[in-house]
Design a protein around this motif. Structure first.
Motif, PDB file in Angstrom:
ATOM      1  N   UNK A  15      59.259 -20.052-102.964  1.00 21.39           N
ATOM      2  CA  UNK A  15      60.158 -20.195-104.132  1.00 21.39           C
ATOM      3  C   UNK A  15      60.467 -21.562-104.833  1.00 21.39           C
ATOM      4  N   UNK A  16      60.582 -22.326-104.423  1.00 18.99           N
ATOM      5  CA  UNK A  16      60.110 -23.371-105.445  1.00 18.99           C
ATOM      6  C   UNK A  16      59.919 -23.733-106.366  1.00 18.99           C
ATOM      7  N   UNK A  17      58.222 -23.116-106.320  1.00 17.23           N
ATOM      8  CA  UNK A  17      57.176 -23.584-106.743  1.00 17.23           C
ATOM      9  C   UNK A  17      57.638 -22.312-108.174  1.00 17.23           C
ATOM     10  N   UNK A  18      58.131 -21.681-107.811  1.00 20.31           N
ATOM     11  CA  UNK A  18      58.018 -20.831-109.073  1.00 20.31           C
ATOM     12  C   UNK A  18      59.075 -21.389-110.315  1.00 20.31           C
ATOM     13  N   UNK A  19      59.870 -22.384-109.458  1.00 22.34           N
ATOM     14  CA  UNK A  19      61.107 -23.123-110.762  1.00 22.34           C
ATOM     15  C   UNK A  19      60.233 -24.021-111.278  1.00 22.34           C
ATOM     16  N   UNK A  20      58.604 -24.814-111.008  1.00 19.31           N
ATOM     17  CA  UNK A  20      58.592 -24.874-110.936  1.00 19.31           C
ATOM     18  C   UNK A  20      57.346 -25.225-112.958  1.00 19.31           C
ATOM     19  N   UNK A  21      57.859 -23.962-113.203  1.00 20.08           N
ATOM     20  CA  UNK A  21      56.195 -22.524-113.791  1.00 20.08           C
ATOM     21  C   UNK A  21      57.042 -22.152-114.838  1.00 20.08           C
ATOM     22  N   UNK A  49      45.477  -4.201 -94.966  1.00 23.56           N
ATOM     23  CA  UNK A  49      45.085  -5.823 -94.847  1.00 23.56           C
ATOM     24  C   UNK A  49      45.405  -5.776 -93.241  1.00 23.56           C
ATOM     25  N   UNK A  50      44.338  -6.161 -92.996  1.00 22.96           N
ATOM     26  CA  UNK A  50      44.158  -6.844 -92.389  1.00 22.96           C
ATOM     27  C   UNK A  50      44.771  -7.879 -91.762  1.00 22.96           C
ATOM     28  N   UNK A  51      46.858  -8.669 -91.707  1.00 22.16           N
ATOM     29  CA  UNK A  51      46.768  -9.472 -91.915  1.00 22.16           C
ATOM     30  C   UNK A  51      48.125  -9.471 -90.862  1.00 22.16           C
ATOM     31  N   UNK A  52      48.591 -10.059 -90.172  1.00 21.27           N
ATOM     32  CA  UNK A  52      50.012 -10.827 -89.211  1.00 21.27           C
ATOM     33  C   UNK A  52      51.024 -10.713 -90.695  1.00 21.27           C
ATOM     34  N   UNK A  53      51.027 -11.478 -91.598  1.00 21.09           N
ATOM     35  CA  UNK A  53      51.805 -11.342 -92.048  1.00 21.09           C
ATOM     36  C   UNK A  53      51.368 -11.422 -93.922  1.00 21.09           C
ATOM     37  N   UNK A  54      52.220 -10.355 -94.190  1.00 23.84           N
ATOM     38  CA  UNK A  54      51.268 -10.518 -95.736  1.00 23.84           C
ATOM     39  C   UNK A  54      52.659 -10.483 -97.049  1.00 23.84           C
ATOM     40  N   UNK A  55      52.285 -11.314 -97.880  1.00 27.54           N
ATOM     41  CA  UNK A  55      52.698 -12.217 -99.307  1.00 27.54           C
ATOM     42  C   UNK A  55      53.031 -11.090-100.614  1.00 27.54           C
ATOM     43  N   UNK A  56      53.636 -11.191-100.530  1.00 28.78           N
ATOM     44  CA  UNK A  56      52.999  -9.811-102.080  1.00 28.78           C
ATOM     45  C   UNK A  56      54.046 -10.668-103.598  1.00 28.78           C
ATOM     46  N   UNK A  57      52.580 -10.751-104.501  1.00 28.46           N
ATOM     47  CA  UNK A  57      54.061 -11.496-105.727  1.00 28.46           C
ATOM     48  C   UNK A  57      53.994 -10.727-106.853  1.00 28.46           C
ATOM     49  N   UNK A  58      54.696  -9.894-107.339  1.00 28.07           N
ATOM     50  CA  UNK A  58      54.205  -8.595-108.000  1.00 28.07           C
ATOM     51  C   UNK A  58      54.521  -9.141-109.263  1.00 28.07           C
ATOM     52  N   UNK A  69      51.622 -16.919-114.114  1.00 27.82           N
ATOM     53  CA  UNK A  69      50.997 -17.622-114.024  1.00 27.82           C
ATOM     54  C   UNK A  69      51.844 -18.148-112.748  1.00 27.82           C
ATOM     55  N   UNK A  70      53.297 -17.745-112.390  1.00 24.89           N
ATOM     56  CA  UNK A  70      53.894 -18.350-111.383  1.00 24.89           C
ATOM     57  C   UNK A  70      53.522 -17.218-110.408  1.00 24.89           C
ATOM     58  N   UNK A  71      53.144 -16.467-110.394  1.00 26.50           N
ATOM     59  CA  UNK A  71      51.557 -15.569-108.888  1.00 26.50           C
ATOM     60  C   UNK A  71      50.931 -16.543-108.938  1.00 26.50           C
ATOM     61  N   UNK A  72      50.264 -17.201-109.978  1.00 30.29           N
ATOM     62  CA  UNK A  72      48.670 -18.017-109.929  1.00 30.29           C
ATOM     63  C   UNK A  72      49.275 -18.806-109.604  1.00 30.29           C
ATOM     64  N   UNK A  73      50.638 -19.472-109.383  1.00 30.27           N
ATOM     65  CA  UNK A  73      50.717 -20.462-109.128  1.00 30.27           C
ATOM     66  C   UNK A  73      50.889 -20.868-107.266  1.00 30.27           C
TER      67      UNK A  73
END
Length: 546
Positions: free
Chosen positions: A436-442, A375-384, A413-417
């Motif tokens: 991290x707040x979004x996870x709590x809403x799903x 991945x050619x990006x400065x910051x990488x997010x991983x959703x397991x 669903x948490x990952x998609x959100x």
């Protein structure tokens, strides 16, 4: 044969034999799942982790136990899959620390390795839970440090027995295990490893690394078409419904009838596994102790012949890539999913890499690193998107020299959100906090099926029943998947609910899915209802309420 000291060659045979044993028994370990859902994968994760470790030392010429253990630990670290695999990799990492710089070790020096292994395992877990593999490695290390043996064979016998004693106690330490009438699966995996190490030294086994599909039978050599002698041809497993205190008695009666024997007793249940040439003789001894249940006998010679004509182990993790732009972009995304429909959803939302995996197939630390490197990006997010993958993702983030942020999503669903609400114009820290707040809403629900009879929280479950889960806990049991799914949705709805999303699996027809969506639209007129073909295995429905 006595061993006052062991060197790298001895240690190699010990761990390779242990790896082979664990691979052979991975199905047995998988079956020790607390919940009766079709995703018990501890045995698979631990065996694949350990196999990656021994593959790393396969071509080493060194006879130094320090060098062998260091390379072994590296292989486990990179190949770690699932939480149990990550913990196992930390145990091996600690053992390596204790053996560092040694050509050979005596009992006292070897004991230091186990002490360091236990310390490393506990350190790796944020909130250690007793009654798990952690308790078993702790008991092992305590026995190791306290041992007065001079012979390492006797030492290994002592600590393996100590591990067994603690393994049998795990149901008393963890109520969920007691309810399910199983011992801890990770602890069982570690016990099998210790057994394999002890047997290699005791029987002077010159071990060869076997290529085995985790949970299946062995085949020697990646391209081998030659038959291999199998001394005991029938893999025999069963449960004795009787006094668990008689487990040792049964073990002594059948130990000369085969090998790869495991006899574990707890409450009024004794679980038995043995490779033998006379299953009937084994069963005749067991029936004198109690009623027999769940009898399973496999002809390993027949399975072996079938495996010889199959291709070698298939690639477990496939990474799909988008075109990498020459100019480095600000943000990149990695996620984990099973089902081509769900994978397509993530790609459509802009995820760079979707690693195929999830329940029963957890990506390794190395799989995560491979995706990061592309991945050619400065910051990488991983959703397991799975609680059993988070530790491997975190381990990859620690190893990588890139700016990696693991968002601890435990469901699809948490990952998609999280991908949906991501703001490309916001700062990294702001996005991390928002996700991290979004996870709590799903809220997440699912429908799958029971793989065995059991009782959980007073709910009687029969093999084949439809199971409705809310946040991973069984809340509904029924005969019809649609009715169970409706009830699961109903339990997740509250006054703040606005959106219901349904992802239907590969075993659900489009007609069934549309009918279900129509019912939901009639019942919840004020809510937005969305349906997608997820094509996920094992789960008829994945559902979310936001």
């Amino acid at each position: 044969m006595e061993y006052k000291k062991i060197n790298g060659h001895d240690f190699y045979n010990m761990v390779v034999n242990a790896s082979n044993r664990l691979l052979e028994e991975s199905d047995f370990v998988n079956a020790l799942n607390v919940f009766p859902v079709p995703d018990g994968d501890t045995g698979t994760n631990m065996s694949m982790t350990f196999k990656a470790a021994v593959k790393e030392i396969e071509n080493m010429n060194s006879n130094s136990i320090g060098e062998i253990s260091k390379k072994l630990a590296k292989g486990a670290l990179m190949g770690a899959r699932g939480n149990s695999g990550v913990i196992l990799s930390q145990i091996l990492r600690g053992i390596s620390k204790g053996l560092e710089g040694k050509e050979e070790v005596d009992v006292a020096e070897f004991a230091v390795g186990f002490y360091e292994g236990s310390a490393a395992a506990y350190k790796a877990v944020m909130r250690p839970t007793e009654g798990t593999i952690l308790s078993v490695i702790r008991a092992t290390s305590e026995a190791a440090v306290a041992s007065e043996a001079k012979d390492i064979v006797a030492f290994m016998d002592e600590i393996t027995k100590a591990a067994k004693v603690m393994l049998d106690k795990t149901p008393e330490l963890l109520p969920a295990l007691k309810k399910a009438k199983v011992v801890d699966s990770g602890g069982m995996g570690l016990y099998i490893i210790l057994q394999g190490m002890y047997e290699a030294l005791k029987d002077d086994i010159k071990a060869e690394i076997k290529d085995i599909i985790a949970g299946g039978s062995a085949k020697v050599g990646a391209e081998s078409t030659e038959d291999v002698e199998i001394k005991f041809g029938y893999c025999t497993e069963f449960i004795v419904l009787g006094d668990a205190k008689r487990a040792n008695e049964l073990q002594s009666q059948i130990e000369n009838m085969g090998d790869s024997m495991i006899v574990v007793g707890y409450d009024d249940v004794i679980k038995v596994h043995i490779h033998t040439n006379d299953p009937g003789a084994v069963l005749s001894k067991a029936v004198l102790i109690g009623e027999l249940s769940k009898i399973k006998i496999d002809n390993m010679r027949e399975e072996h012949r079938e495996l010889l004509i199959e291709a070698n182990e298939k690639e477990m993790v496939e990474v799909q890539s988008n075109e990498i732009h020459e100019e480095m972009k600000e943000y990149g995304f990695i996620t984990v999913a099973m089902g081509d429909g769900i994978s397509d959803i993530f790609k459509d939302l802009g995820v760079d890499y979707v690693i195929e995996g999830g329940q029963t197939m957890n990506p390794s630390t190395q799989d995560m690193l491979d995706a990061i490197d592309k991945i050619n990006a400065k910051h990488i997010f991983i959703m397991p998107n799975n609680k059993n993958i988070i530790m491997a993702a975190n381990q990859a983030a620690e190893i990588s020299d890139r700016d990696i942020h693991v968002i601890p999503t435990t469901t699809i669903p948490q990952g998609i959100a999280c991908v949906t609400v991501f703001n490309p114009d916001a700062k990294v820290e702001d996005n991390v906090n928002e996700l991290n707040e979004t996870i709590k809403l799903v809220k997440t629900g699912s429908v799958t099926y029971a793989v065995r009879d059991t009782e959980i929280d007073g709910i009687e479950i029969k093999e084949g029943n439809m199971l409705g889960l809310v946040e991973g806990k069984i809340k509904e049991v029924g005969e019809d998947k649609i009715s169970v799914a409706e009830n699961v949705i109903d339990k997740m709805i509250d006054d703040d609910s606005e959106l219901i999303t349904v992802y239907y699996g590969e075993e659900v027809s489009e007609e069934e899915a549309n009918s279900f969506i129509d019912k939901l639209q009639e019942k919840y007129e004020d809510l937005d209802i969305q349906g997608y073909k997820g094509n996920q295995p094992l789960y008829y429905f994945l559902m979310s309420v936001e």
